[in-house]
Write an enzyme that holds these catalytic residues in place. Structure first.
Site, mmCIF file in Angstrom:
data_model
loop_
_atom_site.group_PDB
_atom_site.id
_atom_site.type_symbol
_atom_site.label_atom_id
_atom_site.label_comp_id
_atom_site.label_asym_id
_atom_site.label_seq_id
_atom_site.Cartn_x
_atom_site.Cartn_y
_atom_site.Cartn_z
ATOM 1 N N SER B 38 -101.360 -29.000 -0.314
ATOM 2 C CA SER B 38 -100.428 -29.824 -0.954
ATOM 3 C C SER B 38 -100.890 -30.922 -0.767
ATOM 4 O O SER B 38 -100.603 -31.741 -0.979
ATOM 5 C CB SER B 38 -99.806 -29.440 0.324
ATOM 6 O OG SER B 38 -100.298 -29.470 1.906
ATOM 7 N N LYS B 91 -99.566 -33.597 6.542
ATOM 8 C CA LYS B 91 -99.082 -34.429 5.210
ATOM 9 C C LYS B 91 -99.428 -36.422 5.703
ATOM 10 O O LYS B 91 -99.564 -37.092 6.938
ATOM 11 C CB LYS B 91 -96.803 -34.596 5.518
ATOM 12 C CG LYS B 91 -96.760 -32.581 4.582
ATOM 13 C CD LYS B 91 -97.732 -32.507 3.067
ATOM 14 C CE LYS B 91 -96.488 -31.427 2.670
ATOM 15 N NZ LYS B 91 -97.352 -29.977 3.231
#
Lengths: 161, 174
Positions: B38, B91
């Site tokens: 991701s 993230k």
């Protein structure tokens, strides 16, 4: 020259003992037991407005042994530098019914606590800012379970419901 | 004879090392593996090189930022998932408290004490676009360097996308 070496060696030995003690203190404080000064009116009558010192244990929430009715110390979702002390009213999957304004009995809402969250409320519903205002609390923000009060001495004893 | 004493001394040493490691990893920095794609190509880019496909990236996560919780746009952070406190995600911060972030469907206002995170690989990333703003209290550290694989060792830079975020704080405009 020799003397400085001996002094330096002793200083290092002392420093390393102090260092190890501080590390042990941190591990105990973060993973086993710590104390906390709580104040404010949101948990009356359970906790005093002028400030109590409570003992917080950090084992139950890691083992998943928390349930509704437990007093918990959580990191505020509105300000990560502040911690709040509230009571768990509902766990994930439970349905919770609440009203934002306790003086009017008609305005109530219901919702199901989502996965990975809990619903916390202060015992003093009139002044407490809790899940009724900022929504379900992610479980990861729980820091520990309040189980005992040690100050003031007149109210020394276990807390709970 | 001497065995219980030797055993006790080894136990004491292991306990001490464990306590010190735990303290350093909680308060200063720790090394964590990054799983998943991701954050590709920043971490785990799926190239054809042998080293890339053998193991996950290892990154250095610093914990000093947790004293003040002062983050900037573009910081890569490690945080506990809001839906499962046992999982940790890596993230990038796209929005800070007070910002307005544009998603495909609407514009979201980031409340006080929360941040908006997205993975660099927008096509396959489970982030704030699915679970909403993340409370800053769930942040466990900030990623500063890539430590493995050796050919990609280096600092992790801030990357911002000014066209999607309307920031309320003038300090972040540059």
């Amino acid at each position: 020259m020799r003397q400085w070496k001996i002094i330096a060696k002793e200083a290092m030995a002392r420093a390393s003992i102090i260092g190890k003690f501080l590390c042990l203190l941190h591990v105990t404080d973060a993973y086993v037991l710590s104390s906390n000064h709580v104040l404010g009116p949101s948990m009356l009558p359970t906790l005093n407005i002028t400030g109590d010192v409570v003992l917080v244990e950090h084992l139950s929430h890691r083992l998943g042994k928390l349930g509704s009715g437990d007093l918990v110390l959580v990191r505020s979702p509105l300000d990560p530098k502040k911690t709040l002390t509230k009571r768990i009213v509902a766990m994930e999957g439970d349905k919770v019914t609440f009203s934002l304004d306790p003086t009017r009995s008609h305005s109530s809402r219901s919702l199901v606590v989502p996965k990975g969250h809990v619903w916390i409320q202060g015992d003093n519903l009139y002044v407490s800012r809790d899940s009724r205002h900022f929504g379900p609390l992610p479980y990861g923000l729980i820091e520990g379970k309040v189980f005992m009060r040690v100050w003031p001495p007149s109210s020394f004893g276990l807390l709970g419901e | 004879m001497g065995t219980p004493r030797v055993l006790w001394s080894i136990t004491k040493k292991c306990f001490t090392v464990g306590v010190i490691t735990l303290t350093v990893s909680d308060l200063f920095a720790s090394i964590v593996p990054v799983r998943g794609a991701s954050m590709s190509p920043t971490f785990n880019p799926k190239t054809n090189s042998l080293l890339d496909s053998l193991s996950d990236d290892r990154v250095l996560v610093e914990k000093l930022c947790l004293r003040n919780y002062k983050f900037s746009h573009g910081d890569v952070i490690v945080f506990s998932s809001p839906n499962n406190h046992k999982e940790k995600h890596v993230k990038r911060i796209v929005g800070l408290p007070g910002d307005w972030v544009g998603t495909i469907y609407d514009v979201v206002h980031i409340p006080e004490g929360h941040c908006w995170v997205e993975g660099d690989n927008t096509a396959s990333s489970l982030d704030s676009r699915s679970f909403g703003p993340v409370p800053l209290g769930l942040v466990k550290g900030r990623v500063t360097h890539v430590l493995w694989p050796p050919h990609r060792v280096g600092t992790v830079d801030r990357k911002t996308s000014q066209n999607r975020v309307s920031s309320s704080s003038s300090a972040s405009k540059f």
